[in-house]
Structures are given as C-alpha cells and as structure tokens.
Design an enzyme around this catalytic site. Structure first.
Site, PDB file in Angstrom:
ATOM      1  N   GLU A   1       6.895 -33.430   9.495  1.00 20.91           N
ATOM      2  CA  GLU A   1       7.381 -33.159  10.853  1.00 20.91           C
ATOM      3  C   GLU A   1       7.169 -34.376  11.733  1.00 20.91           C
ATOM      4  O   GLU A   1       6.086 -34.959  11.720  1.00 20.91           O
ATOM      5  CB  GLU A   1       6.665 -31.971  11.503  1.00 20.91           C
ATOM      6  CG  GLU A   1       7.104 -30.628  11.005  1.00 20.91           C
ATOM      7  CD  GLU A   1       6.412 -29.490  11.733  1.00 20.91           C
ATOM      8  OE1 GLU A   1       6.062 -29.661  12.921  1.00 20.91           O
ATOM      9  OE2 GLU A   1       6.170 -28.449  11.086  1.00 20.91           O
TER      10      GLU A   1
ATOM     11  N   GLU B   1      -0.065 -26.628   8.807  1.00 19.56           N
ATOM     12  CA  GLU B   1      -0.957 -26.786   9.956  1.00 19.56           C
ATOM     13  C   GLU B   1      -1.994 -25.673  10.098  1.00 19.56           C
ATOM     14  O   GLU B   1      -2.089 -25.013  11.146  1.00 19.56           O
ATOM     15  CB  GLU B   1      -0.112 -26.903  11.234  1.00 19.56           C
ATOM     16  CG  GLU B   1       0.842 -28.069  11.198  1.00 19.56           C
ATOM     17  CD  GLU B   1       1.385 -28.429  12.564  1.00 19.56           C
ATOM     18  OE1 GLU B   1       1.371 -27.583  13.464  1.00 19.56           O
ATOM     19  OE2 GLU B   1       1.830 -29.569  12.721  1.00 19.56           O
TER      20      GLU B   1
HETATM   21  O1  LIG Z   1       6.080 -28.090  18.505  1.00 17.00           O
HETATM   22  C1  LIG Z   1       7.002 -28.523  17.568  1.00 17.00           C
HETATM   23  C2  LIG Z   1       6.556 -28.128  16.172  1.00 17.00           C
HETATM   24  C3  LIG Z   1       6.604 -26.614  15.909  1.00 17.00           C
HETATM   25  O2  LIG Z   1       7.895 -26.104  16.213  1.00 17.00           O
HETATM   26  C4  LIG Z   1       6.267 -26.390  14.430  1.00 17.00           C
HETATM   27  O3  LIG Z   1       6.430 -25.035  14.048  1.00 17.00           O
HETATM   28  C5  LIG Z   1       4.822 -26.787  14.170  1.00 17.00           C
HETATM   29  O4  LIG Z   1       4.608 -27.051  12.790  1.00 17.00           O
HETATM   30  C6  LIG Z   1       4.407 -27.973  15.004  1.00 17.00           C
HETATM   31  N1  LIG Z   1       3.211 -28.595  15.022  1.00 17.00           N
HETATM   32  C7  LIG Z   1       3.228 -29.533  15.985  1.00 17.00           C
HETATM   33  C8  LIG Z   1       2.085 -30.433  16.326  1.00 17.00           C
HETATM   34  C9  LIG Z   1       0.843 -29.648  16.713  1.00 17.00           C
HETATM   35  C10 LIG Z   1       1.134 -28.672  17.782  1.00 17.00           C
HETATM   36  C11 LIG Z   1       1.255 -27.358  17.440  1.00 17.00           C
HETATM   37  C12 LIG Z   1       1.507 -26.417  18.413  1.00 17.00           C
HETATM   38  C13 LIG Z   1       1.639 -26.806  19.738  1.00 17.00           C
HETATM   39  C14 LIG Z   1       1.519 -28.142  20.076  1.00 17.00           C
HETATM   40  C15 LIG Z   1       1.265 -29.101  19.096  1.00 17.00           C
HETATM   41  C16 LIG Z   1       4.459 -29.511  16.568  1.00 17.00           C
HETATM   42  N2  LIG Z   1       5.177 -28.568  15.935  1.00 17.00           N
END
Ligand SMILES: OC[C@@H]1[C@@H](O)[C@H](O)[C@@H](O)c2[nH]c(CCc3ccccc3)c[n+]21
Length: 487
Positions: A387, A209
């Site tokens: 993910e 990401e």
């Molecule tokens: O928020 C859940 C997970 C994180 O724990 C992972 O480290 C990360 O790769 C990840 N990306 C996303 C989607 C984009 C996002 C990033 C940060 C905050 C909200 C949305 C959700 N998540």
C-alpha cells in the site's frame, strides 16, 4: 533514469469491506465493522462518518470492469481480500481442530485436518466462496498475478461484538482478538480458504496491518475503530493474539499450499527532527515498527519472550507506507510532534512546508527509502509495497506522490532492498473506514450513486510508468517540490 526490473510488479490492493459492497445483494451485515459504522451513537458522536459501506464501489458485481481498467493501466498484480464474515456467517467453534498449548497457555500449534475442512463446508457460505473464485479467476485468466490476504480488519459478529465490548466490557461480550479462541478460529478460516483457493493464489498474506487493529482498537479510541475500548492491557492481549494468529495461520496454510506466506504491516518512518535524538528514535523503531515482525521472524522481540513456535513464520513482507512520524525533544522527552506526518493540516501543509493530503498526511517519500533500507538490513526478506497512496479527491498531488515514492523505492532497490513490486492504494475510490467516502484514494474516481468510474489524470501517469516499467524522463520532474512547497 529510473528503470525497474522486467518482472517488477505494478498493481493495486483492495479489501473486501471497503470495495465489495454497493449493489443490492452484496451486503455483509454480520461483522463488527458493519455494526460499528451503522451504530447511531457512533455516528452522532462523530466517531464514524455516517457513510455506509453498502453504498460503496460495488466491486462484488463490477470486478470485471475494474480488472479491465487495471489491465488498461498496465497493472500486472492485485492484492485482494476475502471477508471472513461472508464465508462463515455462523460460528465455527464446534468444528474440531487439534490445539496445543505450552505451560504458559500459549497456543503453540493448531492443526486443521481435512475432516475438519469437510465439517466447515457444512456451515460455510459456499456460494460466496464460489463467487470469490470467479473474481480471482477473472484476474488470473488475464495472465496476471494474484496475492490473497486473509484478514483486513472486519471480524464476524459472532467472534467480536464491539458495541457490547464497549458497553459491557470484554468479559461479557464476544471479545474478538482479546480472546485467544480467535486464534484457533482464524486458523480454521485460513486452512479452509487455503484448501479451496490455493490454485488461484500466487502468494499468501495472513493479515493486513495487525498493528492498526490493536493500536486503533484499544489505545486510540478517537480514531473511530472498533471496539473503542481504551485499555493498554487489552492492546497487549490483542497484539499477542494477533501474533499467534499469524503464526498458526502460517502453519495451516503450509499444510495445504507450497506458496509463500507473509504478513502486511502498517509501517511509517519515525524521523528525528534533530541529530542528537537519533539513538532514542532508533529504540522507538524497535518497539513501534519492528516488534511484531521480529516475533514471527526471529521468534522473539523487544517485548515478546522467545518462542520457537513463532520463529521463521514469514516468507515475505508487505510494506504499507504513507508518511512519517516526526520526533523532537519536548520537555526532556523524545516525543512525536504534531504538524508533521499523519498529523498535518487536512488539505494544507505540514510544518515542514510540505503539502498534505485531504487526510492531513504530509507527503514524505524520503521515509519510504529509509524504511526499505532499514527493513532490508534487518530481515533480508523479499518485500512488496502493498500500500502507498494519497487521499486527494482533486488529484492535485497524486502525480507528484506517485513519482516521488517510486523514486524512493528505486533508490532503496539500488542499495539492495529486495522489492518485488509496487501495489498502489488504490485503483478506485472506496470506503475509508471511519472516514467513509470523504477520503478518496483512487487513481480512478467513483460516483457512488451511479457506480461509474472516471480516470483521474494520475491514472495516466501510473499507466506510463507501469507499461514501461520505468519512470520516463519526461515524468521525472513530477517528483520535484518546487511548485508545491509553501514558502
Ligand atoms: O487509509 C488508507 C488505507 C486504508 O484504506 C487501508 O484499508 C489500510 O490498510 C491503511 N493503512 C494505512 C496506514 C495506517 C493507517 C491506518 C488507519 C488510519 C490511518 C493510518 C492507510 N490505509
């Protein structure tokens, strides 16, 4: 009937900073994210939760336990990480690499010869490297697949000091991705890891990401991401350096490995709420969704000029998907509208009536099906869902979320999307960045005091599907919204 191919991979993803720490001796105190979440001003301002990663699920020590649980749930693949700040606690600037720039100063090539790898060994934490080898080998020895992603947000403090950047500005502090020397240092890190660990890795990913790193770091300062330095010019610079860092890491990994190298991207589904703005939303997808991967696949993008040194540097795509972003016409402009997607009601409902997660993210599996079809058409690359999951401490919606999103993947595959696997986020509860332990994404609940693991009911749903490589008929009803939508 929703059957998946026999070799379709079910598993989960983890990242170092969020999972490793928890028992004494596992701490990694010399990273930007460590400084950021321990900063008393950030905690007082509510930018970060005040929870600390050193109180996390302790995967560094308890990895065998988690691998046992993963295996018992029918998992055959794990996407894992490796913390740059652990491997190189001291600066690597003085180690030689052959860097080539074009007339515009773009870093078009970085070579890290074996002699430089030997130099790096003298300043690396070789015990940490050995421990990562033990962790990965424990999973491999079970006959399982291991995917290694090199960068999942924390940078060594010697490369990025976020508190100084925010206070003094990027010209008077280690500025991380704002400084293109980070491109060269990342290539050295990538070469070193590929040289030492390629025998344990089936598939490589350079970074997780990158779009969240440059967006949340530089144009969404309220999200609690370092350095919280609002500047659209900085965002642009960080984006370009992350594009270059991916391409240069791709090149050096290929020097030491013949495995596939990809990138994992934070996707969503920009979704028009009305027919007559479909064209504008398609243009938004070009810029918001596709430009980074366009740059490293086609060698050019809507906002990236053509560069041969970026072209053809992605063998597979990691798709992270959680929810959509809804668009509507607002005062003559096509804009994202609150109340849908990532801006729903925490633990409540979206304006669509759909339930939302503890994080307030609307459950919208249709977006994943549309996204996968779009990506298949655009790139024709092999993909993995790297993910997909939900913050749901009570496990109210996770069974529904799992089955509805797996159905979406199945539909897209029927239309030709080349999806090789589904890696859930995540096996266990973990440290959710600025939210700390408030957001619980685990199929498995973790008591962060005792470090004991407890299966949530959705873990058993996952096990039924993963062991049988299908959504059994007796579980298909879980994708229905009938009992969940607010009327
Ligand atoms: O928020 C859940 C997970 C994180 O724990 C992972 O480290 C990360 O790769 C990840 N990306 C996303 C989607 C984009 C996002 C990033 C940060 C905050 C909200 C949305 C959700 N998540």
């Amino acid at each position: 009937m929703y059957k998946f191919p026999r070799d379709f991979l079910f598993g989960y993803s983890w990242s170092g900073f969020q999972f490793e720490m928890g028992l004494p001796g596992s701490e990694v105190p010399n990273s930007d994210w460590w400084a950021w979440v321990h900063d008393i001003e950030n905690i007082a301002a509510g930018l970060v939760s005040g929870d600390l990663p050193e109180n996390g699920p302790a995967y560094w020590d308890l990895y065998k336990k988690d691998h046992d649980i993963a295996e018992s749930l029918g998992m055959d693949a794990i996407r894992g990480g490796i913390e740059w700040a652990r491997i190189f606690p001291k600066p690597t600037f003085d180690v030689k690499a052959r860097v080539e720039r074009d007339e515009k100063g773009n870093i078009v090539s970085v070579e890290v010869p074996e002699s430089s790898i030997k130099e790096l060994e003298k300043i690396a934490d070789m015990n940490a490297l050995e421990h990562y080898r033990e962790i990965y080998a424990d999973w491999k020895e079970r006959g399982k697949t291991f995917i290694l992603n090199l960068y999942h947000w924390p940078l060594p403090l010697w490369l990025h000091d976020p508190l100084k950047v925010r206070k003094l500005g990027p010209d008077r502090a280690p500025a991380g991705w704002l400084d293109d020397k980070s491109v060269v240092e990342f290539a050295k890190f990538a070469a070193f890891v590929a040289y030492h660990l390629d025998d344990l890795v089936e598939v490589w990913s350079t970074m997780n990401e990158p779009n969240v790193v440059y967006q949340n770091g530089y144009t969404r300062p309220t999200h609690g991401f370092p350095p919280g330095y609002l500047s659209f010019e900085a965002e642009r610079k960080a984006k370009m350096n992350l594009i270059q860092a991916h391409a240069r890491a791709y090149d050096v990994i290929k020097e030491y490995s013949d495995k596939d190298v990809g990138v994992i991207y934070a996707y969503t589904w920009p979704d028009p709420l009305r027919e007559d703005i479909e064209e504008e939303v398609r243009a938004i997808r070009e810029r918001e969704l596709y430009s980074f991967v366009d740059a490293v696949h086609f060698g050019k993008a809507a906002d990236v000029e053509e560069r041969d040194d970026l072209k053809g540097r992605v063998d597979w795509l990691g798709v992270n998907y959680y929810s959509r972003i809804a668009f509507d016409m607002v005062n003559g402009h096509v804009l994202p509208v609150p109340g849908y997607g990532f801006s729903g009601e925490r633990g409540g409902y979206a304006r669509s009536g759909r339930p939302c997660s503890d994080f307030g993210w609307e459950i919208y599996p249709e977006g994943l099906e549309q996204l996968l079809k779009d990506l298949a058409k655009r790139y024709g690359l092999p993909m993995m869902i790297t993910e997909n999951g939900i913050a749901d401490a009570a496990d109210r919606y996770r069974p529904h979320y799992l089955v509805s999103h797996l159905k979406a993947v199945h539909e897209a595959m029927k239309e030709g999307a080349d999806v090789r696997g589904y890696l859930h986020w995540s096996l266990t509860d973990n440290y959710e960045w600025a939210q700390g332990f408030r957001m619980r994404f685990g199929l498995v609940y973790v008591d962060m005091e005792t470090k004991k693991r407890y299966l949530r009911p959705s873990a058993l749903v996952f096990r039924e599907i993963a062991t049988r490589k299908e959504i059994p008929e007796e579980l298909e009803h879980l994708s229905s919204l009938d009992f969940l939508v607010r009327r």
